[in-house]
Write a protein that holds these residues in place. Structure first.
Motif, short mmCIF file in Angstrom:
data_model
loop_
_atom_site.label_atom_id
_atom_site.label_comp_id
_atom_site.label_asym_id
_atom_site.label_seq_id
_atom_site.Cartn_x
_atom_site.Cartn_y
_atom_site.Cartn_z
N GLN A 119 -44.57 3.40 13.68
CA GLN A 119 -44.44 3.82 12.29
C GLN A 119 -44.02 5.28 12.19
N GLU A 120 -44.61 6.13 13.05
CA GLU A 120 -44.25 7.54 13.06
C GLU A 120 -42.82 7.74 13.55
N LYS A 121 -42.41 6.92 14.51
CA LYS A 121 -41.04 7.01 15.02
C LYS A 121 -40.05 6.59 13.94
N ALA A 122 -40.39 5.56 13.16
CA ALA A 122 -39.52 5.11 12.07
C ALA A 122 -39.33 6.22 11.04
N LEU A 123 -40.41 6.89 10.68
CA LEU A 123 -40.33 7.98 9.71
C LEU A 123 -39.50 9.14 10.26
N SER A 124 -39.65 9.38 11.56
CA SER A 124 -38.87 10.45 12.21
C SER A 124 -37.37 10.13 12.16
N VAL A 125 -37.02 8.86 12.42
CA VAL A 125 -35.60 8.45 12.34
C VAL A 125 -35.09 8.60 10.92
N GLY A 145 -39.65 2.44 -2.41
CA GLY A 145 -40.02 1.06 -2.73
C GLY A 145 -40.62 0.32 -1.55
N HIS A 146 -40.03 -0.85 -1.26
CA HIS A 146 -40.53 -1.71 -0.18
C HIS A 146 -39.99 -1.32 1.19
N GLN A 147 -39.12 -0.32 1.27
CA GLN A 147 -38.46 -0.01 2.54
C GLN A 147 -39.45 0.16 3.69
N GLY A 148 -40.47 0.97 3.48
CA GLY A 148 -41.42 1.25 4.54
C GLY A 148 -42.12 -0.01 5.04
N ASP A 149 -42.54 -0.87 4.11
CA ASP A 149 -43.22 -2.11 4.49
C ASP A 149 -42.29 -3.05 5.26
N ILE A 150 -41.03 -3.13 4.82
CA ILE A 150 -40.06 -4.01 5.49
C ILE A 150 -39.79 -3.50 6.90
N VAL A 151 -39.58 -2.21 7.03
CA VAL A 151 -39.32 -1.60 8.35
C VAL A 151 -40.48 -1.89 9.30
N GLN A 152 -41.70 -1.67 8.84
CA GLN A 152 -42.87 -1.89 9.67
C GLN A 152 -43.00 -3.36 10.06
N HIS A 153 -42.76 -4.26 9.10
CA HIS A 153 -42.84 -5.71 9.33
C HIS A 153 -41.87 -6.14 10.42
N SER A 173 -31.79 16.09 0.80
CA SER A 173 -31.55 14.65 0.89
C SER A 173 -30.15 14.35 1.43
N GLY A 174 -30.09 13.49 2.45
CA GLY A 174 -28.81 13.09 3.03
C GLY A 174 -28.29 14.04 4.10
N LEU A 175 -29.10 15.02 4.50
CA LEU A 175 -28.67 15.99 5.51
C LEU A 175 -29.58 15.87 6.72
N GLY A 176 -29.25 14.93 7.62
CA GLY A 176 -30.00 14.77 8.86
C GLY A 176 -29.58 15.79 9.90
N ASN A 236 -34.86 12.62 10.38
CA ASN A 236 -33.97 13.40 11.24
C ASN A 236 -32.57 12.82 11.36
N THR A 237 -32.46 11.48 11.29
CA THR A 237 -31.14 10.85 11.41
C THR A 237 -30.48 10.66 10.05
N PHE A 238 -31.24 10.08 9.10
CA PHE A 238 -30.65 9.76 7.80
C PHE A 238 -30.85 10.85 6.76
N GLY A 239 -31.76 11.77 7.01
CA GLY A 239 -31.91 12.91 6.12
C GLY A 239 -32.70 12.65 4.86
N TYR A 240 -33.60 11.64 4.88
CA TYR A 240 -34.43 11.34 3.71
C TYR A 240 -35.89 11.62 4.06
N THR A 241 -36.63 12.18 3.13
CA THR A 241 -38.00 12.61 3.44
C THR A 241 -38.98 11.46 3.50
N GLN A 242 -38.76 10.41 2.68
CA GLN A 242 -39.70 9.29 2.68
C GLN A 242 -39.00 7.99 2.29
N PHE A 243 -39.64 6.87 2.62
CA PHE A 243 -39.11 5.57 2.25
C PHE A 243 -39.25 5.34 0.76
#
Length: 604
Positions: free
Chosen positions: A3-9, A21-29, A581-584, A12-19
């Motif tokens: 979960q921490e690695k997903a947030l880091s990606v 709506g449902h993005q975080g739950d879907i990613v974890q699932h 936002s958007g600057l990874g 750092n990669t996509f440049g967004y601070t947090q997920f």
């Protein structure tokens, strides 16, 4: 932790601070290895839901996409972010394909895009079985459903993934699917055990407007010139001929437009699509063959000159506007002929009765959206089983239509249809109602009918609106085998006898208005100071040149929203860019110093 690695990606990669709506739950699932069915509106970030798990999990993520023409842009966008992505499709020569296969075996690719036809080839399936697959993402999953609006037969065969890779998580994603389409996606792809994630279908930044059609092209021109001059937009037409004619009409009237339909050769379609993705002031006139998978964020309007076949199709097409979250328009010109034309297409198709019944039901729902006197957004969201309240950002909220008791008008209309023996089309029936002593009226002695002239106080346009609503209420139908004659239905009887009253939408002449004080004027400059406007313009100019040098669409470099944030922030050091936002990290390394050079003259 995954979960921490997903947030880091994400950061750092996509440049967004947090997920969102449902993005975080879907990613974890998905990271945990489970299947999912994801319904999320266009622009809500579906791609991140499978891209991040593919990067976090071991192996390569395989994305099944129906559009070969867009794979290059999708891979280019990921490469700009530093993601190791590639595609396999028929546009590549043997050496290129062979090189990608070697990279797959060596583990240097995180995401592989492939069309369903290519995936189902024995050679490709054999290749995938030799690899460590992190997940399968089936994009535009509604294509699997015969009830959907973009049915693709080859999608049905994707159930093979469950059979060959039973332990690999699969995620099916779509921007829209009603209950029937959703059930078929689950059945066809064998996703019975998958968890469903259904996001809100509301796109609050889109303003819905449906106008009475009266010279549709002239109305379209007025709409574009008054409200979206210089903007990117899409105009949908039903036929290839109308697409060509509309593009020609717009060009002759000073609107930069290109056509797109399946009848054009592949090279022309690809060139026109590439121009649309790369230019900011181009209008694409198109059939529904265009748009699926289009990731252009700054499409400011989607217009329809013909009635869509279903609410699903309409929602999917209008959803291509305003992906950046800024105000956008969904505009449609709609009239009686649209209803007749769509009903004829269903009736004359070679489909079986069950399919025709379903298509008629979907069309009736679409007509209901057009005819409603209540909030259009409430009506639209209700179709997808989502409750909402009046939005204040659609034509029926901003200019509430007037309703009237239309029973007497309908009785006059239905009586006239009965007295001409249900053998004549709309134009003739209206002539009788209005007392027009035409040659055909005289020929059949319809000037002697008791209903001749009983509706002379109503204009032809108003009567056409009444006829259209009578068809929408299923009081009348059209006999396509006998010159489009109007026919009474069983539901007409209680109206004729006065046992049922019906409210009709009061006819209103099309308004020629310009929203000078609305937020739809200049999207880019909204809420910016004069200095910030100048910085924003300079950044857009730099972005355009950079995108040309990289041979990618401008939005692949940065979205307008990111450039606006930079203009407001006015950075003088790289550290001040980090976190926008958007600057990874990859984009910060690639473009950070160039951005500071663009901004510097305005600060000092």
């Amino acid at each position: 932790m995954p979960q921490e690695k997903a947030l880091s990606v994400l950061q750092n990669t996509f440049g967004y601070t947090q997920f969102r709506g449902h993005q975080g739950d879907i990613v974890q699932h998905l990271i945990e290895g489970h299947d999912a069915l994801v319904l999320m509106p266009t622009g809500a970030g579906k791609s991140l839901c499978y891209q991040i798990p593919a990067m976090v999990r071991s192996g390569v993520g395989v994305v099944i996409s129906p559009l070969i023409a867009l794979m290059q842009d999708q891979v280019d966008a990921l490469t700009e972010l530093g993601v190791r992505a590639a595609f396999l499709n028929s546009t590549q020569d043997y050496e290129t394909s062979r090189s990608i296969e070697q990279d797959l075996h060596s583990g240097t690719i995180d995401l592989l895009y492939v069309a369903p036809e290519r995936l189902l080839m024995p050679r490709t399936l054999s290749l995938l079985q030799s690899l460590d697959i992190s997940l399968f993402a089936i994009d535009e999953a509604h294509c699997v459903s015969q009830w959907g609006h973009d049915f693709r037969p080859e999608y049905i065969k994707l159930s093979v993934l469950h059979q060959l890779f039973p332990r690999t998580p699969r995620v099916a994603l779509t921007a829209t699917a009603d209950a029937q389409t959703r059930a078929e996606i689950t059945l066809r792809l064998q996703l019975e055990e998958a968890r469903e994630f259904v996001s809100s279908f509301d796109r609050p930044n889109i303003r819905y407007t449906i106008v009475e059609k009266n010279n549709g092209r002239a109305q379209l021109l007025n709409f574009i010139k008054n409200e979206h001059a210089g903007s990117a937009g899409i105009v949908y037409c039903l036929s290839r001929k109308k697409v060509e004619e509309t593009a020609d009409f717009l060009n002759k009237n000073g609107i930069n437009a290109l056509p797109y339909h399946a009848g054009l050769d592949i090279e022309t379609r690809a060139a026109n699509q590439a121009r649309f993705l790369r230019e900011d002031n181009l209008v694409m006139t198109a059939t529904i063959a265009f748009g699926m998978g289009i990731d252009k964020p700054n499409v400011r309007f989607v217009a329809h000159l013909d009635l869509p076949k279903s609410v699903e199709g309409y929602y999917q097409e209008t959803g291509r506007a305003g992906r950046d979250g800024a105000p956008a328009d969904a505009w449609m010109a709609y009239g009686l002929q649209d209803v007749v034309q769509q009903r004829r297409m269903i009736a004359e198709s070679e489909a079986n009765d069950e399919f025709k019944h379903t298509q008629f039901t979907k069309l009736d729902a679409m007509i209901g959206l057009c005819e409603t006197i209540d909030c259009r957004r409430v009506h639209l969201l209700n179709y997808f089983d989502q409750a909402s309240s009046a939005c204040g950002n659609c034509d029926t909220c901003l200019h509430p239509p007037k309703a009237m008791d239309g029973t007497q008008l309908l009785q006059k209309l239905l009586s006239t249809v009965y007295r001409v023996k249900q053998r004549f089309a709309t134009g003739h029936v209206i002539d009788v109602l209005r007392g027009i002593d035409s040659e055909r009226v005289q020929q059949f002695r319809h000037d002697n009918l008791s209903t001749f002239g009983i509706g002379k106080e109503i204009s032809e346009a108003e009567w056409r609106a009444v006829v259209r609503q009578a068809i929408a209420h299923n009081l009348l139908t059209v006999d396509f085998e006998h010159y489009n004659a109007l026919l009474l239905t069983e539901l007409a009887r209680p109206v004729l006898k006065g046992e049922r009253t019906i409210k009709l939408r009061l006819y209103q002449k099309p308004l020629k208005t310009k929203r000078s004080s609305s937020p739809y004027g200049n999207i880019q400059d909204a809420n910016l100071s004069d200095l910030e406007k100048a910085i924003f313009a300079a950044l857009r100019s730099w972005r355009f040149k950079t995108a040309q040098a990289h041979n990618v669409p401008a939005y692949v470099i940065f979205h307008d929203a990111t450039l606006r944030d930079i203009a407001i922030e006015k950075p003088t050091r790289l550290s001040e860019l980090r976190g926008l936002s958007g600057l990874g990290e990859k984009k910060l390394d690639n473009y950070g110093n160039e951005i500071l050079e663009v901004v510097a003259p305005f600060i000092h």
